[in-house]
Design a protein around this motif. Sequence first.
Motif, PDB file in Angstrom:
ATOM      1  N   PHE A 134       9.859  -3.981  60.767  1.00  0.00           N
ATOM      2  CA  PHE A 134      10.886  -2.427  60.422  1.00  0.00           C
ATOM      3  C   PHE A 134      11.185  -1.651  61.648  1.00  0.00           C
ATOM      4  O   PHE A 134      11.808  -1.018  62.326  1.00  0.00           O
ATOM      5  CB  PHE A 134      11.006  -2.215  59.217  1.00  0.00           C
ATOM      6  CG  PHE A 134      11.438  -2.530  58.412  1.00  0.00           C
ATOM      7  CD1 PHE A 134      12.764  -2.568  57.408  1.00  0.00           C
ATOM      8  CD2 PHE A 134      10.437  -2.884  57.013  1.00  0.00           C
ATOM      9  CE1 PHE A 134      13.353  -2.958  56.975  1.00  0.00           C
ATOM     10  CE2 PHE A 134      11.512  -3.598  55.928  1.00  0.00           C
ATOM     11  CZ  PHE A 134      12.456  -3.776  55.873  1.00  0.00           C
ATOM     12  N   ARG A 135       9.313  -1.304  61.967  1.00  0.00           N
ATOM     13  CA  ARG A 135       9.141  -0.437  63.210  1.00  0.00           C
ATOM     14  C   ARG A 135       9.407  -0.817  64.268  1.00  0.00           C
ATOM     15  O   ARG A 135      10.076  -0.240  65.299  1.00  0.00           O
ATOM     16  CB  ARG A 135       7.489  -0.841  62.745  1.00  0.00           C
ATOM     17  CG  ARG A 135       7.043   0.643  64.291  1.00  0.00           C
ATOM     18  CD  ARG A 135       5.212   0.325  63.813  1.00  0.00           C
ATOM     19  NE  ARG A 135       4.694   1.113  62.741  1.00  0.00           N
ATOM     20  CZ  ARG A 135       4.910  -0.117  62.334  1.00  0.00           C
ATOM     21  NH1 ARG A 135       3.762  -1.179  62.848  1.00  0.00           N
ATOM     22  NH2 ARG A 135       3.986   0.054  60.265  1.00  0.00           N
ATOM     23  N   VAL A 136       9.433  -2.171  64.517  1.00  0.00           N
ATOM     24  CA  VAL A 136      10.058  -3.104  65.801  1.00  0.00           C
ATOM     25  C   VAL A 136      11.673  -2.857  66.333  1.00  0.00           C
ATOM     26  O   VAL A 136      12.148  -2.202  67.148  1.00  0.00           O
ATOM     27  CB  VAL A 136      10.144  -4.860  66.327  1.00  0.00           C
ATOM     28  CG1 VAL A 136      10.554  -5.034  67.695  1.00  0.00           C
ATOM     29  CG2 VAL A 136       8.506  -4.583  66.528  1.00  0.00           C
ATOM     30  N   VAL A 189       2.292   8.887  48.471  1.00  0.00           N
ATOM     31  CA  VAL A 189       2.775   9.527  49.596  1.00  0.00           C
ATOM     32  C   VAL A 189       4.239   8.959  50.244  1.00  0.00           C
ATOM     33  O   VAL A 189       5.216   9.494  50.552  1.00  0.00           O
ATOM     34  CB  VAL A 189       1.889   9.682  51.069  1.00  0.00           C
ATOM     35  CG1 VAL A 189       2.444   9.592  52.058  1.00  0.00           C
ATOM     36  CG2 VAL A 189       0.286  10.123  50.450  1.00  0.00           C
ATOM     37  N   ASN A 190       4.266   7.678  50.019  1.00  0.00           N
ATOM     38  CA  ASN A 190       5.630   7.170  50.574  1.00  0.00           C
ATOM     39  C   ASN A 190       6.134   7.281  49.432  1.00  0.00           C
ATOM     40  O   ASN A 190       7.496   7.356  50.151  1.00  0.00           O
ATOM     41  CB  ASN A 190       5.262   5.684  50.328  1.00  0.00           C
ATOM     42  CG  ASN A 190       6.552   4.911  51.233  1.00  0.00           C
ATOM     43  OD1 ASN A 190       6.462   4.925  52.158  1.00  0.00           O
ATOM     44  ND2 ASN A 190       6.397   3.459  51.209  1.00  0.00           N
ATOM     45  N   GLY A 191       6.395   7.301  48.335  1.00  0.00           N
ATOM     46  CA  GLY A 191       7.191   8.126  46.970  1.00  0.00           C
ATOM     47  C   GLY A 191       8.263   9.298  47.326  1.00  0.00           C
ATOM     48  O   GLY A 191       9.217   9.526  47.242  1.00  0.00           O
ATOM     49  N   LEU A 192       6.629  10.040  47.718  1.00  0.00           N
ATOM     50  CA  LEU A 192       6.964  11.545  47.819  1.00  0.00           C
ATOM     51  C   LEU A 192       7.978  11.656  49.483  1.00  0.00           C
ATOM     52  O   LEU A 192       8.289  12.211  49.213  1.00  0.00           O
ATOM     53  CB  LEU A 192       6.067  12.203  47.753  1.00  0.00           C
ATOM     54  CG  LEU A 192       5.173  12.526  46.708  1.00  0.00           C
ATOM     55  CD1 LEU A 192       3.398  12.902  47.714  1.00  0.00           C
ATOM     56  CD2 LEU A 192       5.379  13.475  46.482  1.00  0.00           C
ATOM     57  N   LYS A 193       7.375  10.913  50.467  1.00  0.00           N
ATOM     58  CA  LYS A 193       8.246  10.715  51.541  1.00  0.00           C
ATOM     59  C   LYS A 193       9.496  10.553  51.194  1.00  0.00           C
ATOM     60  O   LYS A 193      11.020  11.566  51.248  1.00  0.00           O
ATOM     61  CB  LYS A 193       7.676  10.196  52.436  1.00  0.00           C
ATOM     62  CG  LYS A 193       8.481   9.409  54.318  1.00  0.00           C
ATOM     63  CD  LYS A 193       9.224   8.376  53.192  1.00  0.00           C
ATOM     64  CE  LYS A 193       8.528   7.409  53.063  1.00  0.00           C
ATOM     65  NZ  LYS A 193       9.636   5.886  53.093  1.00  0.00           N
ATOM     66  N   THR A 239      11.414   2.995  53.181  1.00  0.00           N
ATOM     67  CA  THR A 239       9.900   2.092  53.287  1.00  0.00           C
ATOM     68  C   THR A 239       9.096   2.988  54.597  1.00  0.00           C
ATOM     69  O   THR A 239       8.377   3.488  54.307  1.00  0.00           O
ATOM     70  CB  THR A 239      10.171   0.969  54.153  1.00  0.00           C
ATOM     71  OG1 THR A 239      11.537   0.313  54.992  1.00  0.00           O
ATOM     72  CG2 THR A 239      10.301  -0.209  53.121  1.00  0.00           C
ATOM     73  N   VAL A 240       9.599   2.769  56.091  1.00  0.00           N
ATOM     74  CA  VAL A 240       9.022   3.572  56.823  1.00  0.00           C
ATOM     75  C   VAL A 240       9.951   4.882  57.383  1.00  0.00           C
ATOM     76  O   VAL A 240       9.289   5.612  58.101  1.00  0.00           O
ATOM     77  CB  VAL A 240       9.177   3.150  58.434  1.00  0.00           C
ATOM     78  CG1 VAL A 240       8.400   1.615  57.901  1.00  0.00           C
ATOM     79  CG2 VAL A 240      10.522   2.320  58.422  1.00  0.00           C
ATOM     80  N   ALA A 284      16.282  11.745  62.134  1.00  0.00           N
ATOM     81  CA  ALA A 284      15.789  10.933  62.145  1.00  0.00           C
ATOM     82  C   ALA A 284      14.042  10.987  62.410  1.00  0.00           C
ATOM     83  O   ALA A 284      13.683  11.611  63.481  1.00  0.00           O
ATOM     84  CB  ALA A 284      16.387  10.327  63.193  1.00  0.00           C
ATOM     85  N   GLY A 285      13.699   9.998  61.420  1.00  0.00           N
ATOM     86  CA  GLY A 285      11.465   9.877  61.283  1.00  0.00           C
ATOM     87  C   GLY A 285      11.197  11.031  60.696  1.00  0.00           C
ATOM     88  O   GLY A 285      10.218  11.163  60.871  1.00  0.00           O
ATOM     89  N   SER A 286      11.702  11.351  60.133  1.00  0.00           N
ATOM     90  CA  SER A 286      12.146  12.974  59.397  1.00  0.00           C
ATOM     91  C   SER A 286      10.921  12.540  58.323  1.00  0.00           C
ATOM     92  O   SER A 286       9.559  12.749  57.566  1.00  0.00           O
ATOM     93  CB  SER A 286      12.826  13.355  58.691  1.00  0.00           C
ATOM     94  OG  SER A 286      13.193  13.144  57.622  1.00  0.00           O
TER      95      SER A 286
END
Length: 257
Positions: free
Chosen positions: A240-242, A184-188, A26-27, A163-165
């Motif tokens: 998730f972000r919080v 883009v999310n899949g590629l990430k 996800t993120v 972390a965060g990559s």
Amino acid sequence: MTTVDGPGEALAVLGAGLGAGVLTSTVGVASLLSFPVLLAVGLPPVVANASNTVGLVAAGVSGSFGYRAELREHPRITWTVVVTCAVGAVGGAALLLALPSSVFEAVVPWLILLTCLLVGVQPWIGRWLRARAGEDAGARTRMGPVTTAFALLTGVYGGYFGAGSGVMMVAVLGLGLDIDLRVVNGLKTLAIFAGNVVAGLVFVVVADLDWRAIGLLAAGSVVGGYVGARVGRRLPPTLFRVLVVVAGVVAAVLLLR
């Protein structure tokens, strides 16, 4: 060396693996959840980081499988992402192993805080990318030299700490390409997988690892990675972000003591 011991610690690491798997797909900030948990159960920072990388390979496998349709849409970009992140991860893993552990311990809190900042501003980046894509969608479907270079640097960071990559890769691909953000999310997710595989192979050969922690992380993250890929597009990322920002800040504060 301290290892995962007792049912409580084992359950905590297993749960961290499940959550980290979801975050991978996800993120893209899985290590901000799993890495602090490994530290909390007593693993030294360098051992925790190497074990975390190897354990989360399973999340990349299931997450990439979940995004298999998106990854087929632009095969040239897909292979470029794999190669750049894999090559970069070799350099990042070597950097981690070459530097003294004291240097790693000093740098990690600031890397975590930087990643938390990136996670916090992700909504603004996403809105800007969507507005930009609406103006000239599909114009750039090949990675240029600048985008490739930044993808390589993101791979280096992924091999060093990670972390965060995923957030960084979303920004790199979103700025450099005009493709749908679900792709883009899949590629990430694939980029995280490629980096973890290469760095993990290096760590298996030369690093100290906690194999019980790795097994627990893998067992949880293989489920979480697939679940995240299937439902991540439909779930609002705010929660998730919080949680990630809070976990990252707490981990950074503890490490700075």
